[in-house]
Design a protein around this motif. Structure first.
Motif, PDB file in Angstrom:
ATOM      1  N   LEU A   1       6.633  14.325 -40.633  1.00 10.48           N
ATOM      2  CA  LEU A   1       6.566  13.757 -41.980  1.00 10.48           C
ATOM      3  C   LEU A   1       7.825  12.971 -42.301  1.00 10.48           C
ATOM      4  O   LEU A   1       7.770  11.901 -42.934  1.00 10.48           O
ATOM      5  CB  LEU A   1       6.367  14.866 -43.010  1.00 10.48           C
ATOM      6  N   ILE A   2       8.969  13.475 -41.872  1.00 17.20           N
ATOM      7  CA  ILE A   2      10.247  12.805 -42.139  1.00 17.20           C
ATOM      8  C   ILE A   2      10.344  11.501 -41.367  1.00 17.20           C
ATOM      9  O   ILE A   2      10.680  10.443 -41.923  1.00 17.20           O
ATOM     10  CB  ILE A   2      11.420  13.751 -41.790  1.00 17.20           C
ATOM     11  N   LEU A   3      10.068  11.547 -40.073  1.00 21.99           N
ATOM     12  CA  LEU A   3      10.211  10.355 -39.234  1.00 21.99           C
ATOM     13  C   LEU A   3       9.235   9.261 -39.645  1.00 21.99           C
ATOM     14  O   LEU A   3       9.612   8.084 -39.774  1.00 21.99           O
ATOM     15  CB  LEU A   3       9.997  10.722 -37.764  1.00 21.99           C
ATOM     16  N   ALA A   4       7.978   9.625 -39.867  1.00 19.95           N
ATOM     17  CA  ALA A   4       6.985   8.619 -40.228  1.00 19.95           C
ATOM     18  C   ALA A   4       7.287   7.999 -41.589  1.00 19.95           C
ATOM     19  O   ALA A   4       7.121   6.781 -41.780  1.00 19.95           O
ATOM     20  CB  ALA A   4       5.587   9.235 -40.223  1.00 19.95           C
ATOM     21  N   ALA A   5       7.735   8.808 -42.549  1.00 21.75           N
ATOM     22  CA  ALA A   5       8.071   8.269 -43.867  1.00 21.75           C
ATOM     23  C   ALA A   5       9.266   7.324 -43.792  1.00 21.75           C
ATOM     24  O   ALA A   5       9.313   6.303 -44.491  1.00 21.75           O
ATOM     25  CB  ALA A   5       8.350   9.408 -44.839  1.00 21.75           C
ATOM     26  N   LYS A   6      10.231   7.656 -42.972  1.00 24.84           N
ATOM     27  CA  LYS A   6      11.414   6.806 -42.833  1.00 24.84           C
ATOM     28  C   LYS A   6      11.046   5.421 -42.309  1.00 24.84           C
ATOM     29  O   LYS A   6      11.718   4.432 -42.614  1.00 24.84           O
ATOM     30  CB  LYS A   6      12.422   7.470 -41.893  1.00 24.84           C
ATOM     31  N   ARG A   7       9.970   5.346 -41.530  1.00 25.29           N
ATOM     32  CA  ARG A   7       9.516   4.070 -40.983  1.00 25.29           C
ATOM     33  C   ARG A   7       8.719   3.245 -41.992  1.00 25.29           C
ATOM     34  O   ARG A   7       8.262   2.144 -41.652  1.00 25.29           O
ATOM     35  CB  ARG A   7       8.638   4.321 -39.755  1.00 25.29           C
ATOM     36  N   ALA A   8       8.518   3.765 -43.187  1.00 20.82           N
ATOM     37  CA  ALA A   8       7.615   3.124 -44.142  1.00 20.82           C
ATOM     38  C   ALA A   8       8.290   2.859 -45.483  1.00 20.82           C
ATOM     39  O   ALA A   8       7.839   3.356 -46.518  1.00 20.82           O
ATOM     40  CB  ALA A   8       6.379   4.002 -44.333  1.00 20.82           C
TER      41      ALA A   8
ATOM     42  N   GLY B   1      14.783   1.143 -53.231  1.00 18.37           N
ATOM     43  CA  GLY B   1      14.013   1.523 -52.062  1.00 18.37           C
ATOM     44  C   GLY B   1      14.378   0.845 -50.764  1.00 18.37           C
ATOM     45  O   GLY B   1      13.701   1.062 -49.748  1.00 18.37           O
ATOM     46  N   GLN B   2      15.410   0.033 -50.766  1.00 18.58           N
ATOM     47  CA  GLN B   2      15.814  -0.586 -49.512  1.00 18.58           C
ATOM     48  C   GLN B   2      16.313   0.490 -48.541  1.00 18.58           C
ATOM     49  O   GLN B   2      16.913   1.483 -48.955  1.00 18.58           O
ATOM     50  CB  GLN B   2      16.915  -1.620 -49.750  1.00 18.58           C
ATOM     51  N   PRO B   3      16.091   0.318 -47.232  1.00 18.52           N
ATOM     52  CA  PRO B   3      16.611   1.281 -46.254  1.00 18.52           C
ATOM     53  C   PRO B   3      18.112   1.475 -46.404  1.00 18.52           C
ATOM     54  O   PRO B   3      18.858   0.515 -46.656  1.00 18.52           O
ATOM     55  CB  PRO B   3      16.265   0.631 -44.912  1.00 18.52           C
ATOM     56  N   GLY B   4      18.556   2.731 -46.293  1.00 16.38           N
ATOM     57  CA  GLY B   4      19.975   3.033 -46.434  1.00 16.38           C
ATOM     58  C   GLY B   4      20.436   3.196 -47.868  1.00 16.38           C
ATOM     59  O   GLY B   4      21.637   3.336 -48.119  1.00 16.38           O
TER      60      GLY B   4
ATOM     61  N   THR C   1      18.277  17.139 -48.855  1.00 20.12           N
ATOM     62  CA  THR C   1      18.822  16.589 -47.617  1.00 20.12           C
ATOM     63  C   THR C   1      17.717  16.038 -46.730  1.00 20.12           C
ATOM     64  O   THR C   1      17.834  14.935 -46.170  1.00 20.12           O
ATOM     65  CB  THR C   1      19.623  17.666 -46.872  1.00 20.12           C
ATOM     66  N   LEU C   2      16.626  16.782 -46.589  1.00 18.10           N
ATOM     67  CA  LEU C   2      15.512  16.326 -45.763  1.00 18.10           C
ATOM     68  C   LEU C   2      14.904  15.043 -46.316  1.00 18.10           C
ATOM     69  O   LEU C   2      14.573  14.119 -45.556  1.00 18.10           O
ATOM     70  CB  LEU C   2      14.449  17.416 -45.667  1.00 18.10           C
ATOM     71  N   LEU C   3      14.750  14.959 -47.626  1.00 14.51           N
ATOM     72  CA  LEU C   3      14.199  13.749 -48.232  1.00 14.51           C
ATOM     73  C   LEU C   3      15.157  12.571 -48.088  1.00 14.51           C
ATOM     74  O   LEU C   3      14.722  11.423 -47.902  1.00 14.51           O
ATOM     75  CB  LEU C   3      13.871  13.992 -49.698  1.00 14.51           C
ATOM     76  N   GLY C   4      16.454  12.842 -48.171  1.00 15.37           N
ATOM     77  CA  GLY C   4      17.424  11.782 -47.943  1.00 15.37           C
ATOM     78  C   GLY C   4      17.305  11.201 -46.544  1.00 15.37           C
ATOM     79  O   GLY C   4      17.357   9.985 -46.349  1.00 15.37           O
ATOM     80  N   VAL C   5      17.125  12.066 -45.566  1.00 14.34           N
ATOM     81  CA  VAL C   5      16.914  11.613 -44.184  1.00 14.34           C
ATOM     82  C   VAL C   5      15.616  10.814 -44.086  1.00 14.34           C
ATOM     83  O   VAL C   5      15.532   9.804 -43.361  1.00 14.34           O
ATOM     84  CB  VAL C   5      16.875  12.811 -43.218  1.00 14.34           C
ATOM     85  N   ALA C   6      14.586  11.243 -44.829  1.00 13.39           N
ATOM     86  CA  ALA C   6      13.276  10.594 -44.767  1.00 13.39           C
ATOM     87  C   ALA C   6      13.229   9.266 -45.496  1.00 13.39           C
ATOM     88  O   ALA C   6      12.233   8.545 -45.388  1.00 13.39           O
ATOM     89  CB  ALA C   6      12.211  11.533 -45.343  1.00 13.39           C
ATOM     90  N   GLY C   7      14.274   8.930 -46.254  1.00 14.27           N
ATOM     91  CA  GLY C   7      14.308   7.644 -46.941  1.00 14.27           C
ATOM     92  C   GLY C   7      13.708   7.655 -48.326  1.00 14.27           C
ATOM     93  O   GLY C   7      13.198   6.624 -48.792  1.00 14.27           O
ATOM     94  N   VAL C   8      13.783   8.785 -49.024  1.00 16.25           N
ATOM     95  CA  VAL C   8      13.246   8.858 -50.385  1.00 16.25           C
ATOM     96  C   VAL C   8      13.912   7.790 -51.260  1.00 16.25           C
ATOM     97  O   VAL C   8      15.098   7.500 -51.123  1.00 16.25           O
ATOM     98  CB  VAL C   8      13.463  10.271 -50.970  1.00 16.25           C
ATOM     99  N   ASN C   9      13.132   7.184 -52.147  1.00 14.97           N
ATOM    100  CA  ASN C   9      13.664   6.102 -52.989  1.00 14.97           C
ATOM    101  C   ASN C   9      14.638   6.604 -54.041  1.00 14.97           C
ATOM    102  O   ASN C   9      15.646   5.950 -54.312  1.00 14.97           O
ATOM    103  CB  ASN C   9      12.516   5.365 -53.679  1.00 14.97           C
ATOM    104  N   PHE C  10      14.324   7.751 -54.664  1.00 15.33           N
ATOM    105  CA  PHE C  10      15.217   8.237 -55.718  1.00 15.33           C
ATOM    106  C   PHE C  10      14.983   9.717 -55.958  1.00 15.33           C
ATOM    107  O   PHE C  10      13.936  10.269 -55.609  1.00 15.33           O
ATOM    108  CB  PHE C  10      15.024   7.445 -57.022  1.00 15.33           C
ATOM    109  N   VAL C  11      15.996  10.353 -56.547  1.00 14.64           N
ATOM    110  CA  VAL C  11      15.918  11.744 -56.975  1.00 14.64           C
ATOM    111  C   VAL C  11      16.438  11.823 -58.405  1.00 14.64           C
ATOM    112  O   VAL C  11      16.855  10.814 -58.982  1.00 14.64           O
ATOM    113  CB  VAL C  11      16.732  12.680 -56.046  1.00 14.64           C
ATOM    114  N   MET C  12      16.423  13.008 -58.983  1.00 13.99           N
ATOM    115  CA  MET C  12      16.871  13.187 -60.359  1.00 13.99           C
ATOM    116  C   MET C  12      18.361  13.488 -60.418  1.00 13.99           C
ATOM    117  O   MET C  12      18.925  14.081 -59.495  1.00 13.99           O
ATOM    118  CB  MET C  12      16.128  14.345 -61.031  1.00 13.99           C
TER     119      MET C  12
END
Length: 470
Positions: free
Chosen positions: A135-142, A153-156, A383-394
Motif C-alpha cells: 500500500l505504501i509503495l504503490a501510493a508513493k508512485r501515484a 501534493g508534489q513529491p517530496g 511516519t508510514l503515511l509520510g513515506v507513502a507520500g500523503v498530501n497533508f496531515v493535521m
C-alpha cells in the motif's frame, strides 16, 4: 448456485455474492464485525482473498455492489467509467493488478493514464490482498497535485491543515492557535476551523477572521470553515470570503442523504465558489472529509464492508476535483476501528485507494480516548503515511482538539515528519516562511528563535488583558 466458491483441499468455501467476497476478504476490523459481514475465521478470510485475487477486474463492471437504479454514486461510477483508459488493464485479475501496480514498468504517468478506468471497487479489491508495504509503495508512485493559492501534493512535500478549533469559537483563542501553528510551519494545506456553533452567521464571522489574517500577513494559503455545504452556499450568497467549500461525504447515496445533501448540492456549491475566482495558482475549490464506518453509522451500508464503502466515497471526491480530501481515520471510534493496528491499516488503505483513483489524499491521523490506541500508534501511522507520500496531515495545538475532543497530530508532529523524512512544505508557503522570518532556513526547517517582526508588532499592540472577542 453461487458463482463464488473456492476449493481448498477437501473443503469448498461458498460466498453469497461479490459483496460477500469483498467483505470476507477484508482485514479484520470492528465495524465489519458490528455489521455482521466479517469473515468467520482467519481461514475463511484467506480463502476469500485467494478467490478475490483470481477474479477479473471486469467483474466489477458487471456486478454493481449497490444497485444502479437505487444509488446516485453507483450511477456516477458507472456512467463516468472510461473504457479506453481501462483497456490496458482490462485483461487483469485482481491479483494481476496488484502485481502490475508493484512492477517496475509502472510509474506516476502510467497510473495517471489508467485512473479514469479504475473504479472504487477495483481499488478496494486490490487493497484487500496487499500488505502494508505494498500500500505504501504503490501510493508513493501515484502523486496527485492540486492548487488554489499554493500547490499541494508534489513529491517530496508534506502539507498541513492548521486546525485552530475552539470550544466557544473565541476569536482570541483561534488567533493564538493560528500564530502557534504558523510559527511551526503549519497551515499550507488550509487554515480550517470546525465551528462550535454551526450556523451561517457564525460561518461568515469566522471566514472574515481567517481572511483578515491571511490577507494581512500575505500568507499563500487558503481558509475554510468546515460547516455544512448549504451553509457555505448561503455564506457565498451573502458576500463572505469563501476559499474552499467543505462537506463530509460517504460511499452511498443514503449516507449522503443522511448528511443532508446530494451530488447536485455539491455541484451548485462548487460553481458558486469557482465564480468568486479567489484562487491565485489554481481553481480546486472543494474540501472533503471521509471515514470508514460512516455508512454503517447511518444504517446506509447495504451490507457492504466499510473499507469498500470508503473507497466509493472517493468517486464523489474525484468527480468534484477537490484541493483536499482526508480520511479522518480513527475519529468515529472503536466501534469501527478498534485499536491502533486497525487504525494504521485503515489509514494506509484509504490513502492508497484515494491516490490510485486520483484523489488528493490527506489523513487526520487520530483516535478517540476510548479506543485501544495511543500517540505512539499515531506516530507510526504518521511516519508510514509520510513515506507513502500523503498530501497533508493535521496540525493542532498539543495534539488535543479541545472542541471535538479527540487526539490527533500536533504542530511539532508535522515538523518531526518533515525533518525525519526530508519532506518540505508547499513551495509557495515554504518561500513565505523564510521571507516572513518564521524560519531561518525553510528548506531544512530551522525555526527562528525570535518572533518574526510582523507578528511581534501585532503582539506588542495587545492590551494587557488581551483583545476583546470581536
Amino acid at each position: 448456485m453461487s458463482d463464488y466458491r473456492y476449493t481448498l483441499g477437501e473443503r469448498t468455501f461458498i460466498f453469497d455474492s461479490l459483496a460477500d467476497v469483498m467483505a470476507k476478504a477484508s482485514p479484520a476490523r470492528s465495524g465489519d464485525r458490528l455489521a455482521g459481514v466479517i469473515a468467520e475465521s482467519a481461514e475463511q478470510r484467506v480463502v476469500a482473498q485467494m478467490l478475490l485475487a483470481e477474479l477479473p477486474l471486469k467483474r466489477f463492471l458487471e456486478e454493481p455492489l449497490v444497485a444502479y437504479e437505487d444509488d446516485e454514486i453507483t450511477r456516477l461510477i458507472f456512467d463516468g467509467h472510461d473504457r479506453q483508459a481501462f483497456a490496458p488493464i482490462s485483461h487483469l485479475t485482481v491479483g494481476d493488478f496488484r502485481n502490475w501496480l508493484l512492477s517496475d514498468a509502472v510509474d506516476a504517468d502510467v497510473i495517471a493514464a489508467v485512473r479514469p478506468g479504475i473504479t472504487p471497487e477495483m481499488a478496494a479489491a486490490v487493497s484487500k490482498i496487499m500488505r502494508n508495504q505494498d500500500l505504501i509503495l504503490a501510493a508513493k508512485r501515484a502523486p496527485v497535485v492540486t492548487a488554489f493559492r499554493n500547490t499541494i501534493g508534489q513529491p517530496g512535500r508534506l502539507s498541513t491543515r492548521l486546525q485552530p478549533n475552539h470550544p466557544t469559537d473565541d476569536a482570541t483563542g483561534i488567533a493564538a492557535s493560528i500564530l502557534d501553528g504558523l510559527l511551526y510551519g503549519n497551515g499550507d494545506a488550509v487554515i480550517g476551523i470546525n465551528p462550535a456553533t454551526d450556523n451561517v452567521a457564525q460561518t461568515k464571522r469566522l471566514l472574515h477572521l481567517l481572511d483578515d489574517i491571511i490577507t494581512r500577513y500575505e500568507i499563500p494559503t487558503q481558509s475554510c470553515v468546515l460547516t455544512h455545504v448549504t451553509n457555505t452556499l448561503e455564506a457565498i450568497e451573502g458576500g463572505a470570503p469563501v476559499d474552499l467549500v467543505f462537506q463530509s461525504i460517504g460511499g452511498t447515496e443514503a449516507t449522503n442523504r443522511s448528511f443532508g445533501f446530494g451530488l447536485s448540492d455539491l455541484a451548485e456549491a462548487q460553481d458558486a465558489a469557482l465564480s468568486l475566482k479567489r484562487g491565485t495558482v489554481g481553481d480546486n475549490v472543494m474540501y472533503f472529509e471521509t471515514g470508514q464506518g460512516s455508512s454503517l453509522s447511518a444504517n446506509a451500508h447495504h451490507g457492504i464492508d466499510q473499507q469498500t464503502l470508503e473507497a466509493r466515497a472517493y468517486a464523489v471526491a474525484r468527480h468534484f476535483k477537490p484541493l483536499l480530501t482526508n480520511t479522518v481515520v480513527g475519529f468515529i471510534g472503536p466501534e469501527y476501528l478498534f485499536d491502533g493496528k486497525e487504525i494504521i491499516r485503515a489509514g494506509l488503505e484509504d490513502h492508497f485507494c484515494g491516490k490510485l483513483l486520483g484523489v488528493p489524499m490527506g489523513c487526520d491521523v487520530c483516535y478517540t480516548n476510548h479506543a485501544e490506541a495511543d500517540q505512539n500508534d499515531m506516530d507510526n501511522l504518521l511516519t508510514l503515511l509520510g513515506v507513502a507520500g500523503v498530501n497533508f496531515v493535521m496540525g493542532i495545538p498539543g495534539s488535543d482538539d479541545i472542541m471535538l475532543n479527540y487526539q490527533t497530530t500536533s504542530f511539532h508532529d508535522a515538523l518531526y515528519a518533515r525533518r525525519a523524512l526530508g519532506l518540505r512544505a508547499a513551495p509557495e508557503f515554504e518561500a513565505w516562511l523564510e521571507q516572513a522570518g518564521v524560519f531561518t532556513d525553510a528548506v531544512n526547517h530551522c525555526l527562528n528563535d525570535e518572533t518574526p517582526t510582523a507578528f511581534a508588532d501585532a503582539l506588542a499592540r495587545l492590551p494587557a488583558g488581551g483583545p476583546p472577542d470581536e
